[in-house]
Design an enzyme around this catalytic site. Structure first.
Site, PDB file in Angstrom:
ATOM      1  N   ASN A  85       0.842  -1.180   0.000  1.00  0.00           N
ATOM      2  CA  ASN A  85       0.000   0.000   0.000  1.00  0.00           C
ATOM      3  C   ASN A  85       0.885   1.240   0.000  1.00  0.00           C
ATOM      4  O   ASN A  85       1.925   1.263   0.658  1.00  0.00           O
ATOM      5  CB  ASN A  85      -0.907  -0.010   1.237  1.00  0.00           C
ATOM      6  CG  ASN A  85      -1.850  -1.202   1.244  1.00  0.00           C
ATOM      7  OD1 ASN A  85      -2.370  -1.579   0.206  1.00  0.00           O
ATOM      8  ND2 ASN A  85      -2.055  -1.798   2.405  1.00  0.00           N
ATOM      9  N   GLY A  91      -3.887   3.417   1.421  1.00  0.00           N
ATOM     10  CA  GLY A  91      -4.152   2.797   2.722  1.00  0.00           C
ATOM     11  C   GLY A  91      -2.904   2.403   3.487  1.00  0.00           C
ATOM     12  O   GLY A  91      -2.924   1.483   4.302  1.00  0.00           O
ATOM     13  N   HIS A  98       6.827  -1.760   3.089  1.00  0.00           N
ATOM     14  CA  HIS A  98       6.571  -3.147   3.473  1.00  0.00           C
ATOM     15  C   HIS A  98       5.710  -3.823   2.422  1.00  0.00           C
ATOM     16  O   HIS A  98       4.888  -3.187   1.769  1.00  0.00           O
ATOM     17  CB  HIS A  98       5.915  -3.253   4.854  1.00  0.00           C
ATOM     18  CG  HIS A  98       4.670  -2.429   5.013  1.00  0.00           C
ATOM     19  ND1 HIS A  98       4.711  -1.075   5.219  1.00  0.00           N
ATOM     20  CD2 HIS A  98       3.357  -2.768   5.009  1.00  0.00           C
ATOM     21  CE1 HIS A  98       3.466  -0.608   5.343  1.00  0.00           C
ATOM     22  NE2 HIS A  98       2.625  -1.614   5.201  1.00  0.00           N
TER      23      HIS A  98
HETATM   24  P1  5GP Z   1      -0.367  -0.919   5.861  1.00  0.00           P
HETATM   25  O1  5GP Z   1      -1.740  -0.617   6.381  1.00  0.00           O
HETATM   26  O2  5GP Z   1       0.587   0.229   6.138  1.00  0.00           O
HETATM   27  O3  5GP Z   1      -0.292  -1.407   4.474  1.00  0.00           O
HETATM   28  O4  5GP Z   1       0.132  -2.153   6.724  1.00  0.00           O
HETATM   29  C1  5GP Z   1       0.565  -2.040   8.035  1.00  0.00           C
HETATM   30  C2  5GP Z   1       0.394  -3.397   8.666  1.00  0.00           C
HETATM   31  O5  5GP Z   1       1.154  -3.408   9.865  1.00  0.00           O
HETATM   32  C3  5GP Z   1      -1.047  -3.724   9.067  1.00  0.00           C
HETATM   33  O6  5GP Z   1      -1.459  -4.904   8.385  1.00  0.00           O
HETATM   34  C4  5GP Z   1      -0.980  -3.906  10.578  1.00  0.00           C
HETATM   35  O7  5GP Z   1      -1.791  -4.954  11.042  1.00  0.00           O
HETATM   36  C5  5GP Z   1       0.486  -4.173  10.826  1.00  0.00           C
HETATM   37  N1  5GP Z   1       0.974  -3.717  12.111  1.00  0.00           N
HETATM   38  C6  5GP Z   1       0.732  -2.510  12.699  1.00  0.00           C
HETATM   39  N2  5GP Z   1       1.371  -2.425  13.869  1.00  0.00           N
HETATM   40  C7  5GP Z   1       2.032  -3.607  14.045  1.00  0.00           C
HETATM   41  C8  5GP Z   1       2.870  -4.115  15.086  1.00  0.00           C
HETATM   42  O8  5GP Z   1       3.158  -3.466  16.093  1.00  0.00           O
HETATM   43  N3  5GP Z   1       3.366  -5.366  14.903  1.00  0.00           N
HETATM   44  C9  5GP Z   1       3.080  -6.125  13.807  1.00  0.00           C
HETATM   45  N4  5GP Z   1       3.614  -7.335  13.738  1.00  0.00           N
HETATM   46  N5  5GP Z   1       2.298  -5.665  12.807  1.00  0.00           N
HETATM   47  C10 5GP Z   1       1.779  -4.425  12.922  1.00  0.00           C
END
Ligand code: 5GP
Ligand code: ZN
Length: 111
Positions: A85, A91, A98
């Site tokens: 994303n 999002g 990542h």
């Molecule tokens: P994005 O929404 O930026 O594409 O993805 C971020 C991801 O990081 C989400 O799927 C969320 O569940 C994950 N995430 C957020 N905080 C943490 C954390 O402290 N530890 C882990 N393992 N995952 C996290």
């Protein structure tokens, strides 16, 4: 820098490690959307796909090699999805590059 995934990479915040090499680190997503939900991040802070530079080539090589290895280790033989994303409309909630590796079931595609 106050970055959640930098803190996970350096161990300041605990995570369930799945894989790592010199350039990247992979760990379980805290809020899985499927039976397999792994995040693969570069150890070096990069904001997102939108700020990748040509000099990051080795890092991307590691990330995609990791994805292939993890998918094999976790027996995702029938396929999986890789998502990154970008920014607000995309999002992206954590502004450290990542890739989500999601699988373990037949995935839907809806927006
Ligand atoms: P994005 O929404 O930026 O594409 O993805 C971020 C991801 O990081 C989400 O799927 C969320 O569940 C994950 N995430 C957020 N905080 C943490 C954390 O402290 N530890 C882990 N393992 N995952 C996290
Ligand atoms: Zn970071």
């Amino acid at each position: 820098m106050d970055c959640l995934f930098c803190k996970i990479v350096n161990g300041e915040i605990p995570s369930k490690k799945i894989y790592e090499d010199e350039n990247c680190y992979a760990f379980e997503d805290i809020n899985p959307v499927a039976p397999v939900h792994v995040l693969i991040v570069p150890k070096k802070h990069i904001n997102g796909v939108d700020t990748i530079e040509a000099s990051d080539g080795e890092i991307l090589k590691s990330i995609f090699a990791a994805i292939k290895i993890i998918a094999k280790d976790l027996k995702l033989n029938n396929g999986y999805r890789v998502i990154s994303n970008v920014g607000e409309d995309g999002g992206q909630s954590v502004r450290h590059l990542h890739f989500h590796l999601i699988g373990g079931k037949k995935l839907a595609w809806t927006f």
